[in-house]
Write a protein that holds these residues in place. Structure first.
Motif, mmCIF file in Angstrom:
data_model
loop_
_atom_site.group_PDB
_atom_site.id
_atom_site.type_symbol
_atom_site.label_atom_id
_atom_site.label_comp_id
_atom_site.label_asym_id
_atom_site.label_seq_id
_atom_site.Cartn_x
_atom_site.Cartn_y
_atom_site.Cartn_z
ATOM 1 N N LEU A 158 0.838 -1.199 0.000
ATOM 2 C CA LEU A 158 0.000 0.000 0.000
ATOM 3 C C LEU A 158 0.871 1.246 0.000
ATOM 4 N N PRO A 159 0.347 2.357 -0.518
ATOM 5 C CA PRO A 159 1.128 3.597 -0.521
ATOM 6 C C PRO A 159 1.543 3.999 0.894
ATOM 7 N N GLY A 160 2.665 4.701 1.001
ATOM 8 C CA GLY A 160 3.144 5.134 2.301
ATOM 9 C C GLY A 160 2.326 6.241 2.914
ATOM 10 N N ARG A 161 1.575 6.965 2.131
ATOM 11 C CA ARG A 161 0.704 8.037 2.631
ATOM 12 C C ARG A 161 -0.691 7.470 2.905
ATOM 13 N N PRO A 162 -1.479 8.112 3.750
ATOM 14 C CA PRO A 162 -2.865 7.671 3.944
ATOM 15 C C PRO A 162 -3.644 7.757 2.635
ATOM 16 N N CYS A 163 -4.368 6.741 2.329
ATOM 17 C CA CYS A 163 -5.117 6.721 1.071
ATOM 18 C C CYS A 163 -6.423 5.956 1.259
ATOM 19 N N ASP A 164 -7.247 5.986 0.204
ATOM 20 C CA ASP A 164 -8.549 5.319 0.238
ATOM 21 C C ASP A 164 -8.391 3.898 -0.305
ATOM 22 N N VAL A 165 -8.666 2.917 0.537
ATOM 23 C CA VAL A 165 -8.491 1.503 0.202
ATOM 24 C C VAL A 165 -9.851 0.833 0.166
ATOM 25 N N LEU A 186 -7.788 -8.000 7.128
ATOM 26 C CA LEU A 186 -6.893 -7.152 6.349
ATOM 27 C C LEU A 186 -7.324 -5.690 6.428
ATOM 28 N N ALA A 187 -8.640 -5.456 6.418
ATOM 29 C CA ALA A 187 -9.138 -4.089 6.528
ATOM 30 C C ALA A 187 -8.683 -3.445 7.832
ATOM 31 N N ARG A 188 -8.689 -4.225 8.902
ATOM 32 C CA ARG A 188 -8.249 -3.708 10.193
ATOM 33 C C ARG A 188 -6.766 -3.305 10.140
ATOM 34 N N LEU A 189 -5.938 -4.143 9.521
ATOM 35 C CA LEU A 189 -4.524 -3.810 9.415
ATOM 36 C C LEU A 189 -4.312 -2.536 8.605
ATOM 37 N N ALA A 190 -5.045 -2.411 7.495
ATOM 38 C CA ALA A 190 -4.905 -1.212 6.665
ATOM 39 C C ALA A 190 -5.352 0.035 7.425
ATOM 40 N N ALA A 191 -6.441 -0.081 8.174
ATOM 41 C CA ALA A 191 -6.928 1.056 8.959
ATOM 42 C C ALA A 191 -5.912 1.451 10.021
ATOM 43 N N GLU A 192 -5.287 0.474 10.663
ATOM 44 C CA GLU A 192 -4.292 0.760 11.691
ATOM 45 C C GLU A 192 -3.059 1.451 11.109
#
Length: 376
Positions: A48-55, A65-71
């Motif tokens: 995933l990109p290093g900056r916050p983004c919309d996944v 996986l969604a939880r990990l991305a949100a964290e």
């Protein structure tokens, strides 16, 4: 969702509702083992990109996986067709700003162009029409967006799934760059050693391309209540089937010039421009090809017109006259649809094959002809 499903199982939300209670028992689903959880978190940081983004997490299951991305600071939307899976995902994502929707991951209930990443794990292999699904997912991405697809070919004696090569071939037309990383050797991801094929494919979305189509011309040559058809041979496509004399528009030609040229080349008929009239314009697509636009012209064989002959025996085994109101069944499906639309007096139509359709007309097959209303 996990590899333990089936094509039939995916087709019903009830299947996944029933699986929801025990779904997290698999180490890579529930990620209850801190080592498994950290292994997936580390991979997501790479993908995933290093900056916050919309996944957009499609087929999000219980939301691990969604939880990990949100964290990791990303704005996450999960989609799953199972209400019970979605309920568990919402519970797992409590305290984050993530959203979980109930819907078909193959056609998610979200706006196009709203995401930086489309993430799907162990999902695409279950879906019919995979190339069309990938095109749909690509439209959900913003320019410069990324597809992150975790897939595999599971099982050793009777494997199921997608090989990395198969997925690469499907994704390449959509992407400016693709990257495949094999994952089976990292036992921490699965909570145990595995020996089958497991991988991630990351694809940078290609810049939007201007839509372009081949243009075909078709001659509906009439002799009273009959129409001339030619039987294809030696072309490698639809050989043995009947079709109207036809061909592609060449560079520098207009469609009328093209149909006059094809008439002379294929059946030895030299028509004047005022002897052909536009009968139908139809956009069509074969079961495996891309879209093209066909212009159907009609002309009458008169007493002063030479009898047509087969001028291209290397591409056509025979030509013949057939009753327009009793067309033969052994025709190319989209040509048959175009002639039927012409008989009905229609002027604009779409004939769009779906994957799995036959090239030949099938009397009991699906009717793909859609008539477009004209003004006036």
């Amino acid at each position: 969702m996990g590899a333990e499903g089936s094509m039939t199982g995916y087709g019903t939300a009830d299947y996944w509702d029933a699986a929801a209670a025990g779904f997290d028992d698999e180490p890579d689903h529930g990620m209850r083992d801190p080592a498994v959880r950290e292994a997936w978190a580390a991979r997501l940081r790479q993908w995933l990109p290093g900056r916050p983004c919309d996944v957009l997490d499609l087929g999000c299951g219980t939301g691990s996986l969604a939880r990990l991305a949100a964290e990791q600071g990303h704005r996450v939307t999960g989609v799953d067709r199972s209400p019970r899976m979605a309920e568990r995902a919402r519970a797992k994502l409590a305290g984050t700003d993530a959203t979980v929707l109930v819907g078909d991951a193959a056609a998610p209930p979200v706006e196009e162009g709203g995401f930086d990443v489309v993430l799907a794990r162990h999902l695409l292999w279950l879906l019919p029409g995979q190339e069309a699904v990938l095109r749909r997912w690509a439209r959900l991405l913003r320019p410069g967006g990324v597809l992150v697809l975790v897939e595999g070919r599971w099982g050793e004696s009777d494997p199921v799934g997608l090989t990395a090569g198969d997925l690469m071939r499907m994704v390449e037309p959509l992407a400016s760059r693709t990257y495949v990383e094999q994952l089976a050797a990292d036992a921490a991801l699965w909570g145990r050693p595995v020996r089958d094929e497991r991988y991630v494919l990351c694809a940078d979305l290609a810049p939007p391309r201007r839509h372009a189509e081949i243009v075909d011309v078709h001659l509906l040559l009439r002799r009273g209540g009959e129409i001339l058809l030619a039987r294809r041979a030696g072309t490698g496509y639809a050989d043995g089937l009947l079709h109207a004399p036809s061909g592609h528009v060449e560079d520098g030609e207009d469609v009328r010039t093209a149909v006059l040229r094809e008439a002379a080349e294929e059946i030895g008929i030299r028509l004047a421009p005022d002897e052909v009239r536009v009968a139908l314009v139809m956009q069509h697509k074969s079961p495996t090809g891309s879209a093209r636009t066909g212009w159907f012209f009609e002309a009458e064989l008169t007493d002063g017109t030479a009898e047509p002959v087969n001028r291209e025996p290397d591409k056509c085994s025979e030509i013949g006259w057939f009753a327009l109101d009793a067309l033969p069944e052994d025709m190319v499906a989209y040509c048959r649809a175009g002639v039927e639309a012409y008989r009905a007096g229609e002027r604009f139509a779409v004939h769009w094959h779906e994957p799995g359709d036959g090239i030949a007309f099938a009397p009991d097959g699906p009717d793909r002809l859609v008539v477009l209303e004209a003004s006036g």
